[in-house]
Design a protein around this motif. Structure first.
Motif, short mmCIF file in Angstrom:
data_model
loop_
_atom_site.label_atom_id
_atom_site.label_comp_id
_atom_site.label_asym_id
_atom_site.label_seq_id
_atom_site.Cartn_x
_atom_site.Cartn_y
_atom_site.Cartn_z
N ASP A 132 -34.30 19.69 -16.32
CA ASP A 132 -34.38 18.27 -16.65
C ASP A 132 -35.73 17.76 -16.15
O ASP A 132 -35.95 17.62 -14.96
CB ASP A 132 -33.23 17.49 -16.00
CG ASP A 132 -33.16 16.05 -16.49
OD1 ASP A 132 -34.13 15.61 -17.15
OD2 ASP A 132 -32.17 15.37 -16.21
N PHE A 159 -30.43 21.54 -26.74
CA PHE A 159 -30.93 20.24 -26.28
C PHE A 159 -29.82 19.21 -26.47
O PHE A 159 -29.76 18.51 -27.50
CB PHE A 159 -32.18 19.83 -27.06
CG PHE A 159 -33.25 20.89 -27.06
CD1 PHE A 159 -34.14 20.99 -26.01
CD2 PHE A 159 -33.36 21.79 -28.11
CE1 PHE A 159 -35.13 21.96 -26.01
CE2 PHE A 159 -34.34 22.76 -28.13
CZ PHE A 159 -35.23 22.85 -27.06
N PRO A 160 -28.91 19.06 -25.50
CA PRO A 160 -27.77 18.15 -25.67
C PRO A 160 -28.17 16.68 -25.76
O PRO A 160 -27.45 15.89 -26.38
CB PRO A 160 -26.92 18.41 -24.42
CG PRO A 160 -27.86 18.98 -23.42
CD PRO A 160 -28.88 19.75 -24.20
N SER A 161 -29.30 16.30 -25.17
CA SER A 161 -29.74 14.90 -25.21
C SER A 161 -30.71 14.62 -26.35
O SER A 161 -31.21 13.50 -26.47
CB SER A 161 -30.40 14.51 -23.88
OG SER A 161 -29.51 14.66 -22.80
N GLY A 162 -31.01 15.61 -27.16
CA GLY A 162 -31.93 15.41 -28.27
C GLY A 162 -33.14 16.31 -28.16
O GLY A 162 -33.53 16.73 -27.06
N GLU A 185 -36.17 14.70 -26.07
CA GLU A 185 -35.98 14.37 -24.67
C GLU A 185 -36.39 15.55 -23.80
O GLU A 185 -36.16 16.70 -24.15
CB GLU A 185 -34.52 13.99 -24.40
CG GLU A 185 -34.05 12.72 -25.09
CD GLU A 185 -34.71 11.49 -24.51
OE1 GLU A 185 -35.14 11.55 -23.33
OE2 GLU A 185 -34.79 10.47 -25.22
N ARG A 229 -37.14 14.81 -17.32
CA ARG A 229 -37.30 13.45 -17.82
C ARG A 229 -38.04 12.56 -16.83
O ARG A 229 -38.59 11.53 -17.18
CB ARG A 229 -35.94 12.84 -18.14
CG ARG A 229 -35.34 13.40 -19.41
CD ARG A 229 -33.96 12.89 -19.68
NE ARG A 229 -33.01 13.45 -18.72
CZ ARG A 229 -31.68 13.28 -18.81
NH1 ARG A 229 -31.19 12.57 -19.79
NH2 ARG A 229 -30.88 13.81 -17.92
N CYS A 257 -41.04 18.34 -31.26
CA CYS A 257 -39.87 18.55 -30.40
C CYS A 257 -40.12 19.71 -29.45
O CYS A 257 -41.18 20.34 -29.45
CB CYS A 257 -38.62 18.79 -31.25
SG CYS A 257 -38.68 20.33 -32.20
N THR A 284 -35.34 17.31 -21.56
CA THR A 284 -34.23 17.94 -20.86
C THR A 284 -33.54 18.91 -21.81
O THR A 284 -33.49 18.68 -23.02
CB THR A 284 -33.22 16.90 -20.35
OG1 THR A 284 -32.15 17.56 -19.69
CG2 THR A 284 -32.66 16.07 -21.50
N CYS A 285 -33.04 20.01 -21.22
CA CYS A 285 -32.31 21.01 -21.98
C CYS A 285 -31.14 21.48 -21.13
O CYS A 285 -30.81 20.89 -20.10
CB CYS A 285 -33.22 22.17 -22.38
SG CYS A 285 -33.86 23.12 -21.00
N THR A 286 -30.50 22.54 -21.55
CA THR A 286 -29.34 23.04 -20.79
C THR A 286 -29.74 23.69 -19.48
O THR A 286 -28.88 23.93 -18.62
CB THR A 286 -28.59 24.06 -21.65
OG1 THR A 286 -29.48 25.11 -22.04
CG2 THR A 286 -28.01 23.40 -22.89
#
Length: 352
Positions: A341, A328-331, A334, A343, A295, A336-338
Protein backbone atom coordinates in the motif's frame (compact mmCIF):
# COMPACT_ATOMS: atom_id res chain seq x y z
CA UNK A 1 -53.58 30.76 -121.32
CA UNK A 2 -54.39 30.00 -117.68
CA UNK A 3 -51.78 31.10 -115.16
CA UNK A 4 -49.72 28.32 -113.51
CA UNK A 5 -50.79 27.49 -109.96
CA UNK A 6 -48.46 28.67 -107.23
CA UNK A 7 -46.73 26.07 -105.01
CA UNK A 8 -46.90 26.79 -101.26
CA UNK A 9 -44.13 25.49 -98.97
CA UNK A 10 -45.45 23.37 -96.09
CA UNK A 11 -42.92 24.74 -93.55
CA UNK A 12 -43.62 28.27 -92.29
CA UNK A 13 -40.74 30.73 -92.59
CA UNK A 14 -40.43 33.27 -89.73
CA UNK A 15 -38.89 36.08 -91.78
CA UNK A 16 -38.13 36.47 -95.44
CA UNK A 17 -35.47 38.69 -96.86
CA UNK A 18 -35.44 38.24 -100.60
CA UNK A 19 -33.95 40.22 -103.42
CA UNK A 20 -35.34 43.66 -104.22
CA UNK A 21 -38.85 43.66 -105.60
CA UNK A 22 -40.30 45.76 -108.36
CA UNK A 23 -43.06 48.34 -108.21
CA UNK A 24 -45.70 45.64 -108.34
CA UNK A 25 -44.15 43.65 -105.47
CA UNK A 26 -43.02 40.81 -107.72
CA UNK A 27 -39.43 39.58 -108.01
CA UNK A 28 -38.22 39.87 -111.60
CA UNK A 29 -36.95 36.29 -111.37
CA UNK A 30 -40.51 35.02 -111.06
CA UNK A 31 -40.81 34.44 -107.28
CA UNK A 32 -43.46 36.36 -105.42
CA UNK A 33 -42.90 37.37 -101.77
CA UNK A 34 -45.66 38.16 -99.31
CA UNK A 35 -44.72 40.26 -96.28
CA UNK A 36 -45.74 38.83 -92.90
CA UNK A 37 -48.24 40.58 -90.74
CA UNK A 38 -48.41 40.51 -86.92
CA UNK A 39 -51.28 38.00 -87.07
CA UNK A 40 -50.12 35.68 -89.83
CA UNK A 41 -46.99 33.69 -90.59
CA UNK A 42 -45.05 34.45 -93.72
CA UNK A 43 -45.35 32.09 -96.66
CA UNK A 44 -43.11 31.86 -99.62
CA UNK A 45 -45.05 31.64 -102.87
CA UNK A 46 -43.08 30.20 -105.67
CA UNK A 47 -44.18 30.06 -109.24
CA UNK A 48 -42.19 28.67 -112.11
CA UNK A 49 -40.56 31.03 -114.49
CA UNK A 50 -42.88 31.85 -117.40
CA UNK A 51 -42.09 30.15 -120.63
CA UNK A 52 -40.65 32.20 -123.35
CA UNK A 53 -43.29 33.53 -125.76
CA UNK A 54 -46.13 33.44 -123.22
CA UNK A 55 -48.40 36.37 -122.66
CA UNK A 56 -47.20 39.23 -120.53
CA UNK A 57 -50.27 38.96 -118.35
CA UNK A 58 -49.14 35.50 -117.15
CA UNK A 59 -45.63 36.54 -116.21
CA UNK A 60 -46.60 37.46 -112.70
CA UNK A 61 -49.51 36.60 -110.47
CA UNK A 62 -50.14 37.73 -106.90
CA UNK A 63 -51.81 35.24 -104.54
CA UNK A 64 -53.00 36.72 -101.25
CA UNK A 65 -52.42 34.68 -98.07
CA UNK A 66 -55.30 32.61 -96.79
CA UNK A 67 -57.69 34.22 -94.36
CA UNK A 68 -56.86 33.75 -90.73
CA UNK A 69 -58.94 31.26 -88.85
CA UNK A 70 -59.21 30.99 -85.11
CA UNK A 71 -59.79 27.63 -83.49
CA UNK A 72 -60.79 27.02 -79.87
CA UNK A 73 -60.36 23.66 -78.08
CA UNK A 74 -63.43 22.00 -76.75
CA UNK A 75 -64.04 21.87 -73.03
CA UNK A 76 -63.53 18.10 -72.93
CA UNK A 77 -60.28 18.35 -74.85
CA UNK A 78 -58.99 21.04 -72.47
CA UNK A 79 -59.72 18.94 -69.42
CA UNK A 80 -58.14 15.89 -71.03
CA UNK A 81 -54.94 17.83 -71.74
CA UNK A 82 -54.68 18.90 -68.09
CA UNK A 83 -55.02 15.29 -66.93
CA UNK A 84 -52.28 14.25 -69.33
CA UNK A 85 -50.00 16.99 -67.95
CA UNK A 86 -50.63 15.76 -64.42
CA UNK A 87 -49.83 12.18 -65.45
CA UNK A 88 -46.62 13.33 -67.13
CA UNK A 89 -45.56 15.25 -64.00
CA UNK A 90 -46.24 12.26 -61.73
CA UNK A 91 -44.29 9.99 -64.07
CA UNK A 92 -41.36 12.43 -64.09
CA UNK A 93 -41.35 12.58 -60.31
CA UNK A 94 -41.44 8.78 -60.07
CA UNK A 95 -38.54 8.43 -62.49
CA UNK A 96 -36.54 11.04 -60.58
CA UNK A 97 -37.23 9.23 -57.29
CA UNK A 98 -36.12 5.90 -58.76
CA UNK A 99 -32.98 7.52 -60.11
CA UNK A 100 -32.15 9.06 -56.73
CA UNK A 101 -32.68 5.70 -55.00
CA UNK A 102 -30.43 3.99 -57.52
CA UNK A 103 -27.69 6.59 -57.00
CA UNK A 104 -28.00 6.30 -53.20
CA UNK A 105 -27.75 2.49 -53.37
CA UNK A 106 -24.68 2.74 -55.59
CA UNK A 107 -23.01 5.19 -53.21
CA UNK A 108 -23.82 2.93 -50.24
CA UNK A 109 -22.06 0.04 -51.96
CA UNK A 110 -19.00 2.24 -52.49
CA UNK A 111 -18.71 3.09 -48.76
CA UNK A 112 -17.88 1.12 -45.63
CA UNK A 113 -17.65 1.67 -41.88
CA UNK A 114 -14.13 1.52 -40.46
CA UNK A 115 -14.11 -0.70 -37.33
CA UNK A 116 -11.31 1.34 -35.73
CA UNK A 117 -12.43 4.97 -36.10
CA UNK A 118 -16.14 4.06 -36.61
CA UNK A 119 -16.44 6.53 -39.48
CA UNK A 120 -17.94 5.94 -42.90
CA UNK A 121 -15.26 6.01 -45.57
CA UNK A 122 -15.09 5.48 -49.32
CA UNK A 123 -13.91 2.11 -50.59
CA UNK A 124 -11.01 3.66 -52.48
CA UNK A 125 -9.63 4.84 -49.09
CA UNK A 126 -9.75 1.34 -47.55
CA UNK A 127 -7.15 -1.38 -47.09
CA UNK A 128 -8.27 -4.99 -46.89
CA UNK A 129 -6.01 -7.48 -45.12
CA UNK A 130 -5.68 -11.15 -45.97
CA UNK A 131 -8.27 -11.94 -43.29
CA UNK A 132 -10.79 -9.77 -45.24
CA UNK A 133 -10.94 -7.23 -42.42
CA UNK A 134 -11.21 -3.78 -43.97
CA UNK A 135 -10.10 -0.48 -42.41
CA UNK A 136 -9.22 3.01 -43.60
CA UNK A 137 -5.68 3.95 -44.52
CA UNK A 138 -5.31 6.44 -41.67
CA UNK A 139 -6.18 3.91 -38.98
CA UNK A 140 -3.88 1.25 -40.41
CA UNK A 141 -1.03 3.76 -40.72
CA UNK A 142 -1.49 4.84 -37.08
CA UNK A 143 -1.59 1.24 -35.90
CA UNK A 144 1.59 0.35 -37.81
CA UNK A 145 3.32 3.48 -36.54
CA UNK A 146 2.80 2.46 -32.90
CA UNK A 147 4.04 -1.06 -33.56
CA UNK A 148 7.13 0.07 -35.46
CA UNK A 149 8.11 2.72 -32.92
CA UNK A 150 7.96 0.09 -30.17
CA UNK A 151 9.91 -2.34 -32.40
CA UNK A 152 7.15 -4.91 -32.12
CA UNK A 153 7.57 -6.00 -35.71
CA UNK A 154 7.68 -9.78 -35.40
CA UNK A 155 5.22 -11.70 -37.56
CA UNK A 156 3.12 -12.63 -34.51
CA UNK A 157 3.17 -9.02 -33.26
CA UNK A 158 2.32 -7.16 -36.47
CA UNK A 159 -1.07 -8.76 -36.96
CA UNK A 160 -4.61 -7.64 -37.68
CA UNK A 161 -5.82 -5.18 -35.00
CA UNK A 162 -9.25 -6.79 -34.80
CA UNK A 163 -9.72 -8.75 -31.54
CA UNK A 164 -9.15 -12.47 -31.85
CA UNK A 165 -7.95 -12.34 -35.46
CA UNK A 166 -4.17 -12.69 -35.39
CA UNK A 167 -3.76 -12.59 -39.19
CA UNK A 168 -0.29 -11.33 -40.10
CA UNK A 169 0.10 -7.97 -41.81
CA UNK A 170 2.33 -8.82 -44.75
CA UNK A 171 5.48 -6.93 -45.69
CA UNK A 172 4.00 -5.62 -49.01
CA UNK A 173 1.05 -4.19 -47.08
CA UNK A 174 3.39 -2.49 -44.61
CA UNK A 175 5.50 -1.19 -47.48
CA UNK A 176 2.43 0.24 -49.19
CA UNK A 177 1.48 2.15 -46.05
CA UNK A 178 4.94 3.24 -44.85
CA UNK A 179 7.26 3.38 -47.84
CA UNK A 180 9.02 6.73 -48.23
CA UNK A 181 8.86 7.52 -44.49
CA UNK A 182 11.44 7.01 -41.71
CA UNK A 183 9.16 4.39 -40.21
CA UNK A 184 9.77 2.11 -43.19
CA UNK A 185 13.54 2.22 -42.59
CA UNK A 186 12.97 1.61 -38.88
CA UNK A 187 10.80 -1.38 -39.71
CA UNK A 188 13.51 -2.91 -41.89
CA UNK A 189 16.17 -2.32 -39.23
CA UNK A 190 13.96 -3.85 -36.55
CA UNK A 191 13.29 -6.91 -38.68
CA UNK A 192 17.02 -7.35 -39.18
CA UNK A 193 17.53 -7.26 -35.40
CA UNK A 194 14.96 -10.02 -35.00
CA UNK A 195 16.56 -12.26 -37.58
CA UNK A 196 17.90 -15.56 -36.33
CA UNK A 197 19.35 -18.50 -38.25
CA UNK A 198 17.13 -21.51 -38.62
CA UNK A 199 17.64 -24.45 -36.32
CA UNK A 200 18.39 -26.73 -39.25
CA UNK A 201 21.45 -24.68 -40.15
CA UNK A 202 23.18 -25.47 -36.83
CA UNK A 203 24.33 -21.85 -36.29
CA UNK A 204 23.77 -19.38 -33.48
CA UNK A 205 23.49 -15.58 -33.62
CA UNK A 206 25.97 -13.92 -31.24
CA UNK A 207 25.94 -10.36 -29.94
CA UNK A 208 29.20 -8.93 -28.66
CA UNK A 209 28.95 -7.57 -25.06
CA UNK A 210 31.39 -4.69 -25.58
CA UNK A 211 29.75 -1.22 -25.56
CA UNK A 212 31.23 -0.21 -28.92
CA UNK A 213 29.80 -3.24 -30.71
CA UNK A 214 26.46 -3.01 -28.89
CA UNK A 215 25.99 0.64 -29.83
CA UNK A 216 26.71 -0.21 -33.45
CA UNK A 217 24.37 -3.23 -33.35
CA UNK A 218 27.15 -5.55 -34.47
CA UNK A 219 26.21 -9.23 -34.52
CA UNK A 220 27.68 -12.29 -36.15
CA UNK A 221 26.84 -15.93 -36.75
CA UNK A 222 28.91 -18.67 -35.12
CA UNK A 223 28.65 -22.45 -35.27
CA UNK A 224 26.39 -23.85 -32.56
CA UNK A 225 27.79 -25.89 -29.67
CA UNK A 226 30.93 -23.83 -29.11
CA UNK A 227 31.83 -22.89 -25.53
CA UNK A 228 33.49 -19.61 -26.55
CA UNK A 229 33.44 -17.38 -29.61
CA UNK A 230 35.54 -14.42 -30.69
CA UNK A 231 34.07 -11.20 -31.99
CA UNK A 232 35.48 -10.48 -35.46
CA UNK A 233 35.16 -6.75 -34.82
CA UNK A 234 36.88 -6.21 -31.44
CA UNK A 235 38.45 -9.66 -30.92
CA UNK A 236 36.81 -10.15 -27.50
CA UNK A 237 36.22 -13.76 -26.42
CA UNK A 238 32.91 -14.52 -24.65
CA UNK A 239 30.26 -17.19 -24.15
CA UNK A 240 27.71 -17.22 -26.99
CA UNK A 241 24.86 -18.18 -24.61
CA UNK A 242 25.16 -15.56 -21.85
CA UNK A 243 27.51 -13.06 -23.59
CA UNK A 244 29.90 -13.21 -20.63
CA UNK A 245 33.44 -14.48 -20.27
CA UNK A 246 33.70 -17.38 -17.78
CA UNK A 247 36.33 -19.89 -18.93
CA UNK A 248 36.12 -23.22 -17.13
CA UNK A 249 32.69 -22.52 -15.58
CA UNK A 250 29.10 -22.89 -16.72
CA UNK A 251 26.70 -20.00 -17.18
CA UNK A 252 24.80 -20.87 -13.97
CA UNK A 253 28.00 -21.05 -11.90
CA UNK A 254 29.16 -17.71 -13.27
CA UNK A 255 25.79 -16.06 -12.45
CA UNK A 256 25.88 -17.42 -8.88
CA UNK A 257 29.45 -16.17 -8.40
CA UNK A 258 28.44 -12.68 -9.55
CA UNK A 259 25.60 -12.56 -7.03
CA UNK A 260 28.03 -13.41 -4.23
CA UNK A 261 30.38 -10.63 -5.22
CA UNK A 262 30.12 -7.29 -3.44
CA UNK A 263 28.40 -4.68 -5.59
CA UNK A 264 30.48 -1.88 -6.99
CA UNK A 265 29.95 1.77 -6.15
CA UNK A 266 28.16 2.28 -9.43
CA UNK A 267 25.80 -0.61 -8.75
CA UNK A 268 24.97 0.70 -5.28
CA UNK A 269 24.28 4.21 -6.57
CA UNK A 270 22.04 2.87 -9.31
CA UNK A 271 20.06 0.75 -6.86
CA UNK A 272 19.65 3.77 -4.58
CA UNK A 273 18.33 5.81 -7.51
CA UNK A 274 15.82 3.06 -8.33
CA UNK A 275 14.58 3.12 -4.73
CA UNK A 276 14.28 6.92 -4.59
CA UNK A 277 12.44 7.19 -7.89
CA UNK A 278 10.16 4.23 -7.04
CA UNK A 279 11.13 2.48 -10.25
CA UNK A 280 10.48 -1.20 -10.70
CA UNK A 281 12.29 -4.12 -12.30
CA UNK A 282 10.62 -6.65 -14.53
CA UNK A 283 10.58 -9.98 -12.65
CA UNK A 284 11.34 -11.86 -15.88
CA UNK A 285 14.19 -9.93 -17.51
CA UNK A 286 15.22 -7.55 -14.67
CA UNK A 287 14.82 -4.54 -16.95
CA UNK A 288 14.20 -1.29 -15.04
CA UNK A 289 11.05 0.59 -16.02
CA UNK A 290 9.45 3.89 -15.09
CA UNK A 291 5.71 4.43 -15.24
CA UNK A 292 5.02 7.93 -16.51
CA UNK A 293 1.24 7.57 -16.80
CA UNK A 294 -1.42 4.90 -16.85
CA UNK A 295 -2.37 2.13 -14.46
CA UNK A 296 -0.19 -0.11 -12.31
CA UNK A 297 -0.60 -3.17 -14.55
CA UNK A 298 2.67 -3.11 -16.51
CA UNK A 299 3.62 -4.81 -19.77
CA UNK A 300 7.33 -5.37 -20.40
CA UNK A 301 8.46 -4.57 -23.95
CA UNK A 302 12.14 -5.44 -23.54
CA UNK A 303 13.95 -7.42 -26.21
CA UNK A 304 13.48 -10.53 -24.11
CA UNK A 305 9.85 -10.18 -23.00
CA UNK A 306 8.52 -8.35 -26.11
CA UNK A 307 5.16 -7.48 -24.58
CA UNK A 308 4.39 -11.03 -23.42
CA UNK A 309 5.13 -10.55 -19.71
CA UNK A 310 3.11 -8.57 -17.17
CA UNK A 311 3.84 -7.45 -13.62
CA UNK A 312 2.64 -5.11 -10.88
CA UNK A 313 4.40 -1.75 -10.74
CA UNK A 314 3.84 -1.50 -6.98
CA UNK A 315 5.13 -4.85 -5.70
CA UNK A 316 6.99 -6.16 -8.77
CA UNK A 317 5.19 -9.53 -8.85
CA UNK A 318 4.64 -11.20 -12.20
CA UNK A 319 0.97 -11.19 -13.20
CA UNK A 320 -1.24 -12.74 -15.83
CA UNK A 321 -3.82 -11.04 -18.00
CA UNK A 322 -6.57 -12.46 -15.78
CA UNK A 323 -5.12 -10.53 -12.82
CA UNK A 324 -5.47 -7.20 -14.58
CA UNK A 325 -8.22 -6.17 -12.16
CA UNK A 326 -8.19 -8.74 -9.36
CA UNK A 327 -4.68 -7.77 -8.20
CA UNK A 328 -5.83 -4.19 -7.55
CA UNK A 329 -8.89 -4.30 -5.24
CA UNK A 330 -9.05 -0.49 -4.91
CA UNK A 331 -8.66 0.18 -8.62
CA UNK A 332 -5.96 0.15 -11.25
CA UNK A 333 -4.97 3.77 -10.66
CA UNK A 334 -4.70 3.61 -6.86
CA UNK A 335 -1.24 3.10 -5.37
CA UNK A 336 -2.23 -0.08 -3.59
CA UNK A 337 -2.45 -3.75 -4.50
CA UNK A 338 -2.89 -7.05 -2.69
CA UNK A 339 0.75 -6.95 -1.49
CA UNK A 340 1.70 -3.30 -0.75
CA UNK A 341 0.00 0.00 0.00
CA UNK A 342 1.79 3.09 -1.26
CA UNK A 343 -1.09 5.54 -1.14
CA UNK A 344 0.83 7.64 1.39
CA UNK A 345 3.70 8.12 -1.06
CA UNK A 346 6.04 5.76 0.76
CA UNK A 347 8.76 3.92 -1.13
CA UNK A 348 8.37 0.18 -1.78
CA UNK A 349 9.72 -2.12 0.90
CA UNK A 350 13.30 -3.29 0.77
CA UNK A 351 13.96 -6.09 -1.64
CA UNK A 352 11.05 -5.09 -3.91
Amino acid sequence: APAPRAKVLSRPVPMLHGPPRGDNGVDPSGASFVASTPNFESHLLLRPRAAEGSAATSSSTYAPPPAATTSRPLAGAASGGGAEDEDDEACARRLQREFDEEVAAKEAKERFSCPLCLETQRLDAAIELDCLHRMCRGCLAGYLEVKIREKRVASEELCCPMPGCGCEVTVPQIEGAMRGTPLWERFLASRVELWKPEDQQGDSLCECPTPSCQSAGFRFVAPAGQAEVQCPQCRVVFCPRCSCSHPGASCAEHAAARQREAPTDGDREFEELIRQQCWQRCPCCAAVCDRQHGCNFMTCYSDRCRGKKYFCYLCGVELTQLEHFTHFPSGLFENTCTNVDRRGGAAPPEGK
